[in-house]
Design a protein around this motif. Structure first.
Motif, PDB file in Angstrom:
ATOM      1  N   VAL A  44       0.842  -1.207   0.000  1.00 42.74           N
ATOM      2  CA  VAL A  44       0.000   0.000   0.000  1.00 42.74           C
ATOM      3  C   VAL A  44       0.877   1.256   0.000  1.00 42.74           C
ATOM      4  CG1 VAL A  44      -1.642   1.358   1.375  1.00 42.74           C
ATOM      5  CG2 VAL A  44      -1.997  -1.085   1.078  1.00 42.74           C
ATOM      6  N   GLU A  45       1.922   1.254   0.829  1.00 41.17           N
ATOM      7  CA  GLU A  45       2.827   2.409   0.866  1.00 41.17           C
ATOM      8  C   GLU A  45       3.494   2.622  -0.485  1.00 41.17           C
ATOM      9  OE1 GLU A  45       3.133   4.577   3.057  1.00 41.17           O
ATOM     10  OE2 GLU A  45       2.452   3.746   4.959  1.00 41.17           O
ATOM     11  N   ARG A  46       3.854   1.503  -1.136  1.00 34.09           N
ATOM     12  CA  ARG A  46       4.504   1.624  -2.448  1.00 34.09           C
ATOM     13  C   ARG A  46       3.540   2.226  -3.479  1.00 34.09           C
ATOM     14  NH1 ARG A  46       5.045  -0.729  -7.226  1.00 34.09           N
ATOM     15  NH2 ARG A  46       3.395  -2.245  -6.779  1.00 34.09           N
ATOM     16  N   LEU A  47       2.294   1.780  -3.459  1.00 36.92           N
ATOM     17  CA  LEU A  47       1.301   2.307  -4.397  1.00 36.92           C
ATOM     18  C   LEU A  47       1.045   3.787  -4.146  1.00 36.92           C
ATOM     19  CD1 LEU A  47      -1.235  -0.673  -4.404  1.00 36.92           C
ATOM     20  CD2 LEU A  47       0.217   0.052  -6.309  1.00 36.92           C
ATOM     21  N   LEU A  48       0.969   4.171  -2.878  1.00 41.79           N
ATOM     22  CA  LEU A  48       0.765   5.590  -2.564  1.00 41.79           C
ATOM     23  C   LEU A  48       1.955   6.418  -3.012  1.00 41.79           C
ATOM     24  CD1 LEU A  48      -0.828   5.334   1.008  1.00 41.79           C
ATOM     25  CD2 LEU A  48      -1.978   5.885  -1.139  1.00 41.79           C
ATOM     26  N   GLU A  49       3.148   5.845  -2.866  1.00 38.06           N
ATOM     27  CA  GLU A  49       4.365   6.562  -3.275  1.00 38.06           C
ATOM     28  C   GLU A  49       4.347   6.811  -4.787  1.00 38.06           C
ATOM     29  OE1 GLU A  49       7.526   8.567  -2.094  1.00 38.06           O
ATOM     30  OE2 GLU A  49       6.475   7.258  -0.699  1.00 38.06           O
TER      31      GLU A  49
ATOM     32  N   VAL B 129      -6.266   2.019  -2.123  1.00 40.28           N
ATOM     33  CA  VAL B 129      -7.477   1.928  -1.298  1.00 40.28           C
ATOM     34  C   VAL B 129      -8.024   0.504  -1.314  1.00 40.28           C
ATOM     35  CG1 VAL B 129      -9.887   2.648  -1.146  1.00 40.28           C
ATOM     36  CG2 VAL B 129      -8.105   4.353  -1.492  1.00 40.28           C
ATOM     37  N   GLU B 130      -8.074  -0.101  -2.487  1.00 39.48           N
ATOM     38  CA  GLU B 130      -8.616  -1.453  -2.591  1.00 39.48           C
ATOM     39  C   GLU B 130      -7.792  -2.448  -1.772  1.00 39.48           C
ATOM     40  OE1 GLU B 130     -11.472  -2.127  -3.981  1.00 39.48           O
ATOM     41  OE2 GLU B 130     -11.659   0.001  -4.547  1.00 39.48           O
ATOM     42  N   LEU B 131      -6.470  -2.336  -1.855  1.00 38.84           N
ATOM     43  CA  LEU B 131      -5.622  -3.252  -1.099  1.00 38.84           C
ATOM     44  C   LEU B 131      -5.714  -2.964   0.398  1.00 38.84           C
ATOM     45  CD1 LEU B 131      -3.595  -5.541  -1.203  1.00 38.84           C
ATOM     46  CD2 LEU B 131      -1.767  -3.860  -1.501  1.00 38.84           C
ATOM     47  N   ALA B 132      -5.820  -1.683   0.776  1.00 40.31           N
ATOM     48  CA  ALA B 132      -5.955  -1.339   2.202  1.00 40.31           C
ATOM     49  C   ALA B 132      -7.265  -1.880   2.767  1.00 40.31           C
ATOM     50  CB  ALA B 132      -5.872   0.179   2.378  1.00 40.31           C
TER      51      ALA B 132
ATOM     52  N   TYR C  55      -7.467   6.457   1.836  1.00 36.83           N
ATOM     53  CA  TYR C  55      -8.628   7.262   1.453  1.00 36.83           C
ATOM     54  C   TYR C  55      -8.240   8.735   1.293  1.00 36.83           C
ATOM     55  CZ  TYR C  55     -12.428   3.849   1.821  1.00 36.83           C
ATOM     56  OH  TYR C  55     -13.290   2.809   1.594  1.00 36.83           O
ATOM     57  N   ALA C  56      -7.432   9.247   2.200  1.00 29.54           N
ATOM     58  CA  ALA C  56      -7.003  10.648   2.122  1.00 29.54           C
ATOM     59  C   ALA C  56      -6.255  10.924   0.812  1.00 29.54           C
ATOM     60  CB  ALA C  56      -6.118  10.990   3.317  1.00 29.54           C
ATOM     61  N   ALA C  57      -5.378   9.978   0.429  1.00 28.47           N
ATOM     62  CA  ALA C  57      -4.649  10.143  -0.836  1.00 28.47           C
ATOM     63  C   ALA C  57      -5.606  10.110  -2.025  1.00 28.47           C
ATOM     64  CB  ALA C  57      -3.599   9.046  -0.971  1.00 28.47           C
ATOM     65  N   ARG C  58      -6.644   9.217  -1.922  1.00 27.12           N
ATOM     66  CA  ARG C  58      -7.611   9.135  -3.025  1.00 27.12           C
ATOM     67  C   ARG C  58      -8.408  10.423  -3.151  1.00 27.12           C
ATOM     68  NH1 ARG C  58      -8.222   7.863  -7.877  1.00 27.12           N
ATOM     69  NH2 ARG C  58     -10.362   7.405  -8.507  1.00 27.12           N
ATOM     70  N   ILE C  59      -8.796  11.014  -2.006  1.00 23.63           N
ATOM     71  CA  ILE C  59      -9.543  12.286  -2.036  1.00 23.63           C
ATOM     72  C   ILE C  59      -8.698  13.384  -2.661  1.00 23.63           C
ATOM     73  CG2 ILE C  59     -10.597  14.061  -0.594  1.00 23.63           C
ATOM     74  CD1 ILE C  59     -11.307  11.761   1.388  1.00 23.63           C
ATOM     75  N   ARG C  60      -7.415  13.438  -2.292  1.00 24.32           N
ATOM     76  CA  ARG C  60      -6.529  14.446  -2.898  1.00 24.32           C
ATOM     77  C   ARG C  60      -6.440  14.252  -4.410  1.00 24.32           C
ATOM     78  NH1 ARG C  60      -3.344  13.357   1.833  1.00 24.32           N
ATOM     79  NH2 ARG C  60      -3.212  15.188   3.189  1.00 24.32           N
ATOM     80  N   ALA C  61      -6.342  13.000  -4.845  1.00 29.06           N
ATOM     81  CA  ALA C  61      -6.243  12.720  -6.290  1.00 29.06           C
ATOM     82  C   ALA C  61      -7.506  13.176  -7.009  1.00 29.06           C
ATOM     83  CB  ALA C  61      -6.010  11.229  -6.526  1.00 29.06           C
ATOM     84  N   LEU C  62      -8.680  12.964  -6.395  1.00 27.38           N
ATOM     85  CA  LEU C  62      -9.931  13.418  -7.017  1.00 27.38           C
ATOM     86  C   LEU C  62      -9.976  14.941  -7.114  1.00 27.38           C
ATOM     87  CD1 LEU C  62     -12.463  10.986  -5.276  1.00 27.38           C
ATOM     88  CD2 LEU C  62     -11.743  10.939  -7.672  1.00 27.38           C
TER      89      LEU C  62
END
Length: 866
Positions: A11-16, A24-27, A47-54
């Protein structure tokens, strides 16, 4: 627990990598199976990273909905999500978020909320320092500016204590953690570990700069309280990790390639791959691809030494294409074929869409590579390349199936990448941008075949029917071919789009003038009065000197009707309108030459030019001709008078008129007159110096190539500084054109080629001073010393090359008998010999004195990268 650690790391790698959705799906999966506080925190972070991306994608409504859902479901993380909420509801840009902060009456609780978000969320000081919504004197903006400067300073080199004082930032400032971080980094690079630790302790734990504290602690050889993220690991490895051993192994491999011993190269390849596998395992494949590309151009035997082979994917072909295009110009066609391989793999790997803007940019890049050769050179070289081009299928025998499939894809137009016209057409089909069409048309105009440029203009016209520029080109092209009826048709279309366009208005004047000259040449004298009336009816016909041309047309009518009284009347009218009898004579004589009745007109031309300044008069006439689209020439019998006046440099002629006079002299092959006109123009100084340097270079004799190149390069440099990119491009193109022309023996005698299209200010000034002082055209004869071919600005480079070549030649002197046929000649005899031989090699001249067309066989041999 072991599975949880694997999930968390992924998950950390994907966020990076910015892949918030799969993170999000893996988390979710990890939290479902673990249901711990750590898994819940990881899920909220995703989720926070996904909201920022949106938000960054402009999907504000979706982001709001997701934020509300997460806040309701994970209420204990509401404070952590507060910063995202403020940014989301304020808008997508930092300016929208900061706008309330500029209000001095903002409630204190709201101000504190915004400051909290800045402390926790701000990861880049630049946008805050440059924010337009905060006054330049706002304390927060001033603090961000100072901190950004200090941060860049401590990460690029040593800094003084004064630069780190940062008195503008108080302990209560939301940017106080940045101040502590900057001082910690400075202490780290000074080797003051205690001070670094002390400043790290003062970084607020919930601030954005705190994310760097674990990495800096590890760099200080201190245990980190939390595991490092992948980005932090890479940072620490780069700074204090095993980078030194990797660098040493790569440097040794580079030296081995230079040495050229296969066994030694193979041994160092194994060491380098092993070192990278230990410290940066994710870079091993890339390293092997770099080694393979180096081996392709150095020693292909080294390919067998690469452990477990290497992938010939998009990255490999990108490296090989880039390296090939950096080689000498012999490999431009090979480079384009390699870029085509890169395109195939990039599309197959999903890096680019088949019709995406990246592919359009690649097509343009390939076209730019091919533009290093003229259209005629490409037309000669392509057939030989296509005959011997085997393709790259044999390169895939050891590759995985997916790479083999991508490499085997065939384009319907097999060798389209060798044709700039096809490349531009493809780029424009993907992105019909006016600038791309302009580049295409600019390339097409280099061709001697007008069909090439007209095809580009027609494509532009079809794609962008509201753009008048392709119509103007088609009109000019038809005009040059004498297809005036077709040219007028294009002009009418352009006028319908933009009648007030200055170019369109000038074109109407020019075409009516050309039509009138054609009627005269066809002896349709009855139409001349209609032509003159049409010219006079134009709104722009009354501008300076233009009324003289309708009068000149009526003079021509009088001459052709043998009506002496009418001819003399209009001749006097032309002289009055131009305020010069000499200017009238030049205008009428050129009109008679163009229309083909000069012999009949000789008795109707004025001959009394006593008391007039001939140079000024001729320049005025040339200005009128340029205005009407007519290329006037200067009467040769006036050359001496004009030269005397130009050398005195007391003329009241403007720089534009002097420029036109020089161009007229060049058209007639009268270099001395052009040389003097350029000198008079350079003496006036100002922004036209670049244009006069360009003309001075063209006026110089063939053998003055070093001085000519310097004039062209200085002209290009001045034009760039004046933002006159058209003139700069013209200067560079002239430099390339002269280097491609048939005077190859003279270039060999000079022993150098142009190395750069730029000059320092001091060099430009020296050349300007030299050309201002030069009063006479250089002449080479047996009684005068030859020019110093080594006196150009590249003299030091030439000497270095000579030394290298002399070392090679000295090794062969003992084996070969020296040819001393030249040694017996004295310097004067040798100069004359070279001069006479050069004249023969330069070849025939056209009637206007310019070099005739010569077929230059390609210098490219059968060399190939295949």
């Amino acid at each position: 627990m072991q599975q949880w650690a694997v999930w968390a790391e992924e998950v950390e790698r994907l966020l990076e990598q910015g892949k918030s959705k799969p993170a999000v799906e893996l988390a979710k999966v990890a939290h479902k199976h673990t249901a711990s506080a750590a898994s819940e925190a990881l899920l909220v972070k995703a989720y926070a990273a996904r909201i920022r991306a949106l938000v960054q994608a402009g999907l504000n409504e979706e982001a709001k909905a997701l934020l509300a859902l997460v806040g309701q479901r994970y209420s204990r993380f509401k404070e952590a999500l507060a910063g995202i909420g403020f940014i989301l509801h304020a808008g997508t840009s930092l300016d929208d978020f900061l706008r309330p902060f500029a209000d001095p009456d903002l409630p204190q609780d709201r101000r504190a909320e915004i400051e909290t978000v800045i402390r926790r969320e701000l990861t880049d000081l630049g946008p805050l320092a440059q924010s337009a919504v905060l006054p330049a004197t706002h304390p927060l903006r001033l603090a961000a500016t100072k901190l950004e400067q200090a941060f860049r300073a401590v990460t690029t080199g040593p800094v003084s204590d004064d630069a780190l004082s940062l008195t503008e930032i108080s302990h209560q400032s939301p940017l106080a953690p940045w101040k502590s971080l900057v001082r910690a980094i400075a202490s780290f690079y000074r080797g003051d570990d205690r001070a670094c630790e002390r400043w790290l302790e003062q970084v607020a734990a919930d601030s954005a700069p705190a994310r760097l504290v674990p990495a800096l602690s590890v760099m200080l050889a201190k245990p980190s309280k939390q595991p490092l993220k992948p980005a932090a690991i890479r940072l620490t490895t780069q700074i204090v990790g095993e980078a030194s051993s990797v660098r040493a192994s790569l440097e040794a491999l580079d030296r081995a390639f230079v040495g050229g011993k296969p066994k030694r190269i193979a041994r160092h390849i194994e060491k380098a791959v092993a070192a990278v596998k230990t410290s940066c395992p994710d870079l091993v494949e890339r390293l092997k691809q770099h080694i393979a590309v180096r081996a392709y151009v150095s020693d292909r035997r080294a390919l067998a030494a690469i452990p477990d082979g290497y992938r010939k994917d998009a990255h490999f072909w990108h490296l090989l294409a880039r390296l090939t295009e950096l080689l000498e110009r012999d490999f431009t066609l090979e480079a384009c074929s390699l870029w085509e391989q890169f395109r195939k793999h990039a599309v197959a790997q999903g890096l680019f869409a088949e019709d995406g803007p990246e592919i359009a940019a690649l097509y343009l890049h390939m076209a730019e590579i091919l533009e290093q050769s003229s259209p005629e050179e490409l037309a000669r070289e392509r057939p030989a390349f296509e005959d011997r081009f085997p393709g790259y299928l044999k390169y895939y025998s050891d590759q995985p199936a997916d790479i083999r499939r991508a490499g085997a894809r065939q384009d319907p137009e097999a060798c389209y990448f060798l044709y700039p016209e096809l490349l531009y057409a493809r780029a424009c089909a993907i992105d019909p941008d006016p600038e791309i069409f302009r580049q295409w048309l600019h390339w097409a105009r280099r061709s001697e075949d007008w069909h090439v440029s007209d095809r580009a203009a027609q494509s532009w016209r079809r794609a962008l029917p509201k753009d008048g520029r392709p119509l103007l080109h088609l009109m000019e092209s038809a005009e040059k071919r004498g297809a005036l009826k077709k040219a007028l048709g294009y002009l009418e279309e352009a006028e319908a789009l933009d009648r007030l366009n200055p170019e369109v208005r000038r074109a109407r004047l020019r075409l009516l003038t050309a039509n009138a000259v054609r009627h005269l040449s066809q002896n349709k004298v009855h139409l001349v009065e209609l032509d003159a009336a049409a010219l006079e009816a134009l709104p722009q016909a009354g501008e300076v000197n233009r009324p003289a041309f309708p009068a000149a047309l009526r003079w021509a009518s009088g001459v052709l009707h043998n009506n002496r009284q009418e001819a003399l009347h209009y001749s006097a009218q032309v002289a009055a309108l131009l305020e010069s009898r000499a200017a009238a004579t030049v205008t009428l004589a050129n009109l008679a030459d163009m229309a083909g009745f000069r012999s009949a007109a000789n008795g109707f031309l004025g001959s009394d030019i006593s008391g007039e300044k001939i140079a000024e008069a001729v320049a005025r006439a040339c200005a009128l001709g340029e205005d009407l689209g007519l290329k006037f020439v200067v009467p040769s019998e006036w050359d001496e008078k004009i030269l005397d006046e130009l050398r005195e440099r007391r003329l009241e002629v403007g720089t534009r008129q002097l420029c036109l006079l020089a161009e007229a002299a060049l058209r007639a092959g009268r270099r001395e007159l052009a040389f003097a006109a350029c000198g008079a123009g350079l003496a006036k100084g100002g922004p036209t110096e670049a244009r006069f340097l360009l003309l001075r270079g063209q006026a110089l004799p063939e053998w003055e190539f070093s001085r000519r190149d310097e004039c062209f390069i200085a002209a290009a440099e001045l034009a760039r500084r004046q933002r006159d990119m058209d003139l700069a491009e013209e200067a560079v193109e002239l430099l390339r054109t002269y280097s491609r022309q048939g005077s190859t023996f003279l270039r060999w005698a000079a022993h150098r080629e142009p190395r750069s299209f730029s000059m320092s200010s001091e060099e430009v000034q020296k050349i300007l001073e030299r050309e201002r002082k030069a009063s006479k055209l250089p002449v080479l004869s047996p009684d005068k010393p030859a020019p110093d071919y080594g006196s150009g600005r590249w003299n030091e480079e030439i000497e270095e090359e000579n030394e290298e070549e002399n070392e090679e030649e000295n090794e062969e002197e003992n084996e070969e008998e020296e040819d001393d046929s030249f040694a017996a000649m004295n310097f004067k005899e040798l100069t004359q010999f070279l001069f006479e031989l050069a004249k023969r090699i330069v070849g025939p001249r056209d009637p206007d004195g310019t070099p005739g067309k010569r077929h230059r066989p390609s210098s490219r041999g059968p060399r190939s990268l295949f």
